[in-house]
Design a protein around this motif. Structure first.
Motif, PDB file in Angstrom:
ATOM      1  N   ALA A 107       0.790  -1.229   0.000  1.00 25.45           N
ATOM      2  CA  ALA A 107       0.000   0.000   0.000  1.00 25.45           C
ATOM      3  C   ALA A 107       0.820   1.277   0.000  1.00 25.45           C
ATOM      4  O   ALA A 107       0.345   2.312  -0.462  1.00 25.45           O
ATOM      5  CB  ALA A 107      -0.935  -0.001   1.213  1.00 25.45           C
ATOM      6  N   GLY A 113      -0.992   4.371   1.238  1.00 29.70           N
ATOM      7  CA  GLY A 113      -2.416   4.093   1.433  1.00 29.70           C
ATOM      8  C   GLY A 113      -3.308   4.791   0.430  1.00 29.70           C
ATOM      9  O   GLY A 113      -4.538   4.776   0.566  1.00 29.70           O
ATOM     10  N   CYS A 136      -4.959  -2.093   4.215  1.00 27.62           N
ATOM     11  CA  CYS A 136      -3.690  -1.755   3.591  1.00 27.62           C
ATOM     12  C   CYS A 136      -2.615  -2.684   4.140  1.00 27.62           C
ATOM     13  O   CYS A 136      -2.506  -2.855   5.356  1.00 27.62           O
ATOM     14  CB  CYS A 136      -3.311  -0.305   3.878  1.00 27.62           C
TER      15      CYS A 136
END
Length: 220
Positions: A86, A89, A105
């Motif tokens: 991720a 994010g 994530c």
């Protein structure tokens, strides 16, 4: 995993909140330059030769995938989404803004948990986070897996591809954002969209990166 005294404080001191160029509905805590934060990261972790701090930048593949989710909310609305590798994010945030029921994530970088939490708060969404290496087990039972900029080195790209193919074969929708990085395997992928994504020559080989969003076919 290396322990950091206060990753949230490190992020606060070395980044600033700024809109994502190709998805300006989202703002992230990002670094302005690669080299200084890269050097500071290595000093903080006491290790040289680390990969760049992916969490500190909005990479082209993630930007393209985030844009596509925001423009196609039906893809994730009401669904459980995994933002794999991720980084900041960004894609998880886009999924939540597009109406996802939840977004997990996942990233093994020791700064990412704090980066994801800070960026989620800045955008008024809730994200779950795991630092586990998900490639060590079967893909989770989840409806959509998103992966941006994951095909940048071997042998990891091969491991990621096998893992994503297993997920697709089990019925998970797999979405990938990639600007045709060196190890991106086009075989088995169906093109969904193409974008000209603003980036920086510090990160990429051009100021605008031609970026594509793909879905992985369940058939190999």
């Amino acid at each position: 995993m290396t322990r950091i005294a206060d990753p949230a404080a490190f992020i606060a001191a070395n980044t600033r909140l700024q809109p994502v160029p190709h998805a300006p509905e989202i703002s992230l805590w990002l670094a302005d330059e690669v080299t200084p934060i890269w050097r500071l990261t290595e000093e903080e972790l006491g290790e040289q030769g680390l990969p760049p701090p992916f969490w500190a930048f909005a990479w082209a593949g993630g930007q393209g995938l985030a844009r596509w989710l925001l423009d196609n909310p039906a893809e994730v609305s009401g669904k459980r989404v995994l933002d794999f590798a991720a980084g900041s994010g960004l894609v998880g945030i886009a999924a939540m803004k597009a109406g996802a029921a939840s977004a997990l994530c996942a990233d093994i970088d020791p700064f990412c948990g704090a980066a994801v939490a800070r960026n989620a708060a800045a955008n008024g969404v809730t994200l779950d986070f795991t630092a586990a290496d998900l490639l060590d087990a079967a893909p989770p039972e989840i409806q959509v897996i998103c992966a941006g900029d994951v095909f940048y080195e071997q042998p990891m790209s091969g491991r990621v591809l096998d893992w994503l193919r297993l997920a697709a074969a089990r019925g998970t929708r797999v979405l990938v954002g990639d600007p045709l990085r060196t190890y991106f395997p086009k075989d088995g992928f169906d093109l969904l969209a193409e974008y000209a994504v603003p980036t920086t020559r510090e990160l990429e080989d051009s100021a605008v990166k031609r970026t594509r969003v793909w879905t992985l076919s369940a058939k190999r």
